[in-house]
Every structure is written in structure tokens, then in C-alpha cells.
Design a protein around this motif. Structure first.
Motif, PDB file in Angstrom:
ATOM      1  N   GLU A  71       0.833  -1.195   0.000  1.00 56.21           N
ATOM      2  CA  GLU A  71       0.000   0.000   0.000  1.00 56.21           C
ATOM      3  C   GLU A  71       0.874   1.254   0.000  1.00 56.21           C
ATOM      4  O   GLU A  71       1.894   1.296   0.698  1.00 56.21           O
ATOM      5  N   ARG A  74       1.902   4.551   1.462  1.00 61.04           N
ATOM      6  CA  ARG A  74       1.759   5.175   2.773  1.00 61.04           C
ATOM      7  C   ARG A  74       1.950   6.684   2.703  1.00 61.04           C
ATOM      8  O   ARG A  74       1.484   7.414   3.588  1.00 61.04           O
ATOM      9  N   SER A 131      -4.883  10.136  -3.665  1.00 58.44           N
ATOM     10  CA  SER A 131      -5.428  10.283  -2.314  1.00 58.44           C
ATOM     11  C   SER A 131      -6.732   9.523  -2.157  1.00 58.44           C
ATOM     12  O   SER A 131      -7.003   8.950  -1.087  1.00 58.44           O
ATOM     13  N   PRO A 170      -6.793   5.961   0.698  1.00 57.67           N
ATOM     14  CA  PRO A 170      -7.335   6.905   1.685  1.00 57.67           C
ATOM     15  C   PRO A 170      -6.594   6.926   3.008  1.00 57.67           C
ATOM     16  O   PRO A 170      -6.753   7.877   3.783  1.00 57.67           O
ATOM     17  N   GLU A 171      -5.788   5.907   3.290  1.00 59.04           N
ATOM     18  CA  GLU A 171      -5.034   5.885   4.543  1.00 59.04           C
ATOM     19  C   GLU A 171      -3.662   6.547   4.402  1.00 59.04           C
ATOM     20  O   GLU A 171      -2.973   6.759   5.408  1.00 59.04           O
ATOM     21  N   ARG A 224      -4.015  14.528   7.479  1.00 60.07           N
ATOM     22  CA  ARG A 224      -3.349  13.756   6.433  1.00 60.07           C
ATOM     23  C   ARG A 224      -2.171  14.493   5.815  1.00 60.07           C
ATOM     24  O   ARG A 224      -1.370  13.888   5.105  1.00 60.07           O
TER      25      ARG A 224
END
Length: 203
Positions: free
Chosen positions: A2, A4, A80, A84-85, A158
Motif C-alpha cells: 500500500e 503510505r 489520495s 485513503p489511509e 493527512r
């Protein structure tokens, strides 16, 4: 793997140094423009994205934990949403200093390029930045629009704001990792660019 960290900062804002720093902190690869040169098979995907047909981001970036620099920085809204994380890293510098650096380094090189890579970059810049790379006012206006859009859209929890000179701390704080003992990497400086590109400018 993923993503990050999604780099939304434009080229010549310390992105090569950030690539090395993030790779050290995350223990995985970071996607930078040099990855596009290393993987010409990625060029059609970025070109299609600039024309509005988004790739499978997870497939395209499956081997990476972070992105910085163009072309990925131009697609921060889509990335983004797809991840989403992930944190959004906005590397910035004084717009006038940024223009001086970009106009002496990456912009002339971009103009000299030909073929599919040049077509891709032209498509990205025409839809997501500006093609008026020789116009100081137009390029700085495009820079300021880009940064204003990121700051307006990305929630504070974020967003990592970072400038060359900030070093490890903003990154490590956001990622929740210890600050390395060694100095923050500083690469792709003006002198290094001149040495590698026949005196064609610098940071």
C-alpha cells in the motif's frame, strides 16, 4: 504493498532527497520521475491519466510505499482517493527560488526530450500545470494554484508540510518512526545537476 505517502510537491522541491529519506524510513521503494525513465512501460499509463483515463493505481504502484515528484504529484487527488489511509506530503519552497531552480534544470531538459516521454510530460503539464515553462509569471502562477489546491483539499491530519531544510522531523513525526541518527540526505543539488547534465543548471 500500500502507498503510505503520496507526494504532492512539484519537482525541484527536494523530491530526490525525499525519495531517499522515505525509502529509508519506510523500508520500501519510493516512486519518483527517475522510475519513469527506468520503466518506460509506465509512460502510456501516465499519458492516459493526463487524458482522463486513470490506470489501476494499485497495479501501477504495487512495488512502492511512497510517491514524490512529477508525474505522480500531478495526480495527488486521484491517488489520495485510491489510498485513503496514505499521508499527503507537500514539499515546497519559495516560489521564486523554485522557478529559478526549475528553469535552469528540469524545464530545459523537458523541452529537449522527444518521443513518448515528451508527449506524456506535455499532456501532464497541459492538463495539470502549464506548458508556459519559459514564462516566469505563468509557471509561478501554476505552482501557486497547485499548492493552494492541495492545502484546500487535504485535511490537516493527512497533510505533511515540508521544505528543504526541515530534515527528518516532520516526516518521522507524521509516520510515527524514530528520527535517524545520520544526516538527512541532500542530493540532486545545483552543482550535482550541472555535473550530470553538462552545466544545465541546478537546484
Amino acid at each position: 504493498m500500500e502507498l503510505r505517502v503520496i507526494g504532492a510537491g512539484l519537482g525541484r522541491t527536494g523530491t530526490m532527497s525525499l525519495k531517499l529519506a522515505l525509502e529509508q524510513l519506510l523500508g520500501a521503494r519510493c516512486y519518483h520521475m527517475i522510475e519513469v525513465f527506468a520503466h518506460p512501460e509506465h509512460v502510456p499509463a501516465w499519458h492516459a491519466a493526463a487524458r482522463g483515463t486513470m490506470p489501476d493505481w494499485r497495479a501501477l504502484l504495487a512495488d512502492y510505499a511512497a510517491t514524490v515528484d512529477w508525474p505522480a504529484a500531478s495526480f495527488w487527488p486521484e491517488l489520495s482517493a485510491a489510498f485513503p489511509e496514505a499521508l499527503v506530503l507537500l514539499s515546497a519552497r519559495d516560489p521564486q527560488a523554485w522557478w529559478q531552480s526549475a528553469s535552469e534544470t528540469i524545464f530545459p531538459v523537458s523541452v529537449r526530450e522527444t518521443g513518448p516521454w515528451r508527449n506524456m510530460i506535455d499532456a501532464v503539464f497541459s492538463t495539470r500545470f502549464t506548458l508556459a515553462l519559459n514564462d516566469r509569471a505563468a509557471a509561478i502562477a501554476a505552482y501557486e494554484r497547485h499548492y493552494a489546491a492541495v492545502r484546500a483539499a487535504v485535511p490537516s491530519h493527512r497533510l505533511i508540510e515540508w521544505q528543504p531544510g526541515d530534515g527528518w522531523l516532520p516526516l518521522c513525526t507524521a509516520l510515527g518512526v524514530p528520527v535517524p541518527e545520520e544526516p538527512f540526505p541532500r542530493v540532486n543539488t545545483r552543482a550535482e545537476w550541472q555535473a550530470g547534465h553538462g552545466g544545465a543548471g541546478g537546484e
